[in-house]
Design an enzyme around this catalytic site. Structure first.
Site, PDB file in Angstrom:
ATOM      1  N   GLU B 121      12.013  -1.636  -2.577  1.00  0.00           N
ATOM      2  CA  GLU B 121      11.013  -0.626  -2.200  1.00  0.00           C
ATOM      3  C   GLU B 121      11.359   0.728  -2.837  1.00  0.00           C
ATOM      4  OE1 GLU B 121      11.094   0.458   1.925  1.00  0.00           O
ATOM      5  OE2 GLU B 121       8.982   1.043   1.946  1.00  0.00           O
ATOM      6  N   LYS B 198       1.454  -0.710   1.401  1.00  0.00           N
ATOM      7  CA  LYS B 198       2.204  -1.057   2.623  1.00  0.00           C
ATOM      8  C   LYS B 198       1.325  -0.944   3.873  1.00  0.00           C
ATOM      9  CE  LYS B 198       6.620   0.473   4.726  1.00  0.00           C
ATOM     10  NZ  LYS B 198       7.830   1.277   4.387  1.00  0.00           N
ATOM     11  N   CYS B 235       8.635  -3.685   3.233  1.00  0.00           N
ATOM     12  CA  CYS B 235       9.620  -3.181   4.207  1.00  0.00           C
ATOM     13  C   CYS B 235       9.268  -3.441   5.679  1.00  0.00           C
ATOM     14  CB  CYS B 235       9.886  -1.698   3.956  1.00  0.00           C
ATOM     15  SG  CYS B 235      11.426  -1.135   4.759  1.00  0.00           S
TER      16      CYS B 235
END
Lengths: 386, 386
Positions: B121, B198, B235
């Site tokens: 990330e 994300k 994540c």
């Protein structure tokens, strides 16, 4: 298969092999805390365990002290056990021998002050669904309110002031005599407050359960007991994150996962799934698996090209409790009956929700829409490389 | 915190401490297979790793041979790395030093025949979101199609015929100059075929990312590349089972989880979540975490009552790959840069669906309805003990 029985548990090997510093690091990374927070047991329980050949262990899961809520400390117990007599014996004898064995474990749980106890899946019978034979196994099915297992546990629940969750093979005499895989919730006064039917039924390996019963029709009930809000995700339901999720959305603080699963199929998944559910849903989970090898009178095949045989494989026990913060207890033995006790502060559930924010950030509205569209046949979001 | 840096990895301790029989049992129960199925590496990669101080390891995940489909063998690579210069240096210098370091790892990946590569990330910058300072960190944000990270990787993707997934801080210049946390997918010809933002943004510990960017608006795209159907769960999205689920429903065979997470917060969750997703969704998952400790010029507080400080804590690496059958590779080091390669046969995804039946038994229609009702405000299914 021989090698699967060589060790008592991963824990046992690790404790013997690592030095102190390594063990601390292993515990921190693997279990989520350096110290397992063992709780000392009464002498009489330890004696009873030794006399009756079962393991007993207890661990603490404290939470932060809050200003506006007192701690809500509950002792949870789970029992794993093998069957107690040959599967060729009369049904009543098989059942009575299990009652006799389990009563000793429940007595010990009471001595240790357990408030909520859960037994393993279909605890009062062998896990005979590998056979695909209806006779005599269907005769183990019993009425949720008046069956022998319920009666046996009602007496103990009342005697010990303990909530007991009893996963059985249910016979619904009022609705077509159907059979279900069901968990009965008995309150601390010995009253059945409800039941839940297994939502997801396996068709894998020797787990021919769909030959006997259908997917549950009771939704995702959470039972608000004197000691906390509990739910039951029965066995194969642990592979389904949505099953865990709905129990959480309905308010569960502890979700029990009474199971029956064997080495060679699922042992490497066992430590992952119920623990992941505790993390994702900010509640406690209790994974319970039976132990021992069950041999049946008639041979059966496993749909894997191998010869017919008479045993289901090794149920590897290894029951454990996982907390919302992702920590977990060591597992019970892979080979012995056992009673695992966790002293938990239910306040941890909300504390972890506040800390990690999974509930706040989960965007349920988006997923309700996405799933509905998917079920409705909408095209998948696939980006092609033209 | 010192003790968190004592060991290279759990794997390293276990291999040194257990005898052969114990190690087999540990591997079987913990990793899902006795043998890690190491793949031997070329001499030049091993030399490059040694010269540039990174770890390199490769493992095989074979599937059953089918009669009607040929194997679909793909080499997947993931890279974990620390930043390469002080966070006080000019932005361009910081970025170039990372490019320089990562190019050596990508070269090694090419030597080993990697087809699909994913970086960690926000790989081309320090993970500065702990600071809550907008300057200079927002200047790391770049255009998905024309930014320096994309340009750098386009050249390598083309050179090596490799699909590269590049998680960056995105600046959407066409839509209000907004910042997003985004993964860019570059095909083996060096063309950007799409990107994903994300979906779930943390507000936990020093992860103050919601100060910089909002929850993604790109749904759950799956990218059909030359080498397989891939998706990216960035994540914190790994804590959300529904996020994993939707990528699976849209057809993903490999889901990458590029992350940045620190010891003390999540290390005991790391081995659980991406692996659970591989099991639950019958696809491969690749969990990637950065390594090292990042120190920032100005001090910041962590909302935990402790004094202000300048570092984010230890990013513990430990990247790994998990398969649909629940097996997994050992983790990369907790402290070193590393390249982890998995040779996977994508046919395993369908084979495991056929074996375990999770997709067949998941009752999505029931959950689409339950979730919609829950979002709509329907009362929870709570059974009170009256």
């Amino acid at each position: 298969m021989a090698s699967t029985l060589q060790i008592k548990s991963i824990e046992d090997v690790i404790i013997r092999s690592l030095n102190d510093d390594e063990l601390k690091e292993f515990n921190r990374i693997h279990y989520g805390r350096i110290d397992h927070c063992n709780i000392s047991l009464t002498e009489s329980s330890v004696r009873a365990a030794s006399a009756n050949n079962f393991e007993i262990a207890a661990f603490d899961f404290p939470a932060l002290i809050e200003e506006t809520r007192p701690p809500r400390i509950v002792r949870v117990g789970v029992i794993q056990h093998s069957i107690a007599s040959s599967t060729s014996k009369p049904i009543k004898e098989q059942r009575e021998s299990i009652f006799n064995k389990v009563s000793k474990l429940i007595d010990a749980a009471a001595t240790e002050g357990v408030n909520i106890l859960c037994l393993q899946e279909a605890w009062s019978m062998p896990f005979a669904f590998c056979t695909r034979e209806k006779t005599p196994w269907c005769e183990f099915a019993e009425n949720v309110n008046t069956g022998p297992s319920t009666n046996f546990l009602i007496a103990l629940a009342k005697k010990y002031g303990m909530v007991i969750i009893s996963p059985i093979l249910e016979r619904d005499e009022l609705h077509g005599d159907l059979i279900w895989n069901t968990a009965v919730v008995i309150n601390e006064k010995g009253k059945v407050i409800g039941s839940h039917r297994k939502n997801h039924i396996p068709r894998v390996g020797d787990f021919n359960e769909s030959t006997y019963y259908y997917e549950g029709n009771t939704g995702h009930p959470v039972f608000e007991t004197k000691f906390g809000k509990v739910a039951i995700n029965i066995c194969y339901g642990r592979h389904h994150p949505l099953n865990w999720l709905m129990f959480g959305l309905n308010g569960a603080e502890i979700v029990f996962n009474p199971s029956a699963t064997v080495a060679g199929l699922s042992e490497h998944l066992w430590g992952i799934e119920a623990r992941n559910a505790a993390i994702a849903n900010s509640y406690f989970t209790c994974a319970i698996n039976r132990v021992g090898t069950e041999v049946f009178p008639n041979e059966f095949t496993s749909g894997d090209g191998k010869p017919a045989h008479n045993n289901f494989g090794h149920f590897y026990g290894s029951s454990y409790v996982a907390a919302p913060d992702g920590t977990r207890t060591p597992g019970l033995s892979r080979t012995m009956d056992g009673l695992l006790i966790a002293q938990i502060d239910l306040n941890m559930c909300r504390q972890i929700k506040d800390k990690w924010g999974f509930a706040m950030t989960q965007r349920l509205d988006m997923y309700a829409k996405s799933l509905s569209e998917y079920v409705g046949g909408k095209e998948a979001q696939l980006i092609k490389d033209k």
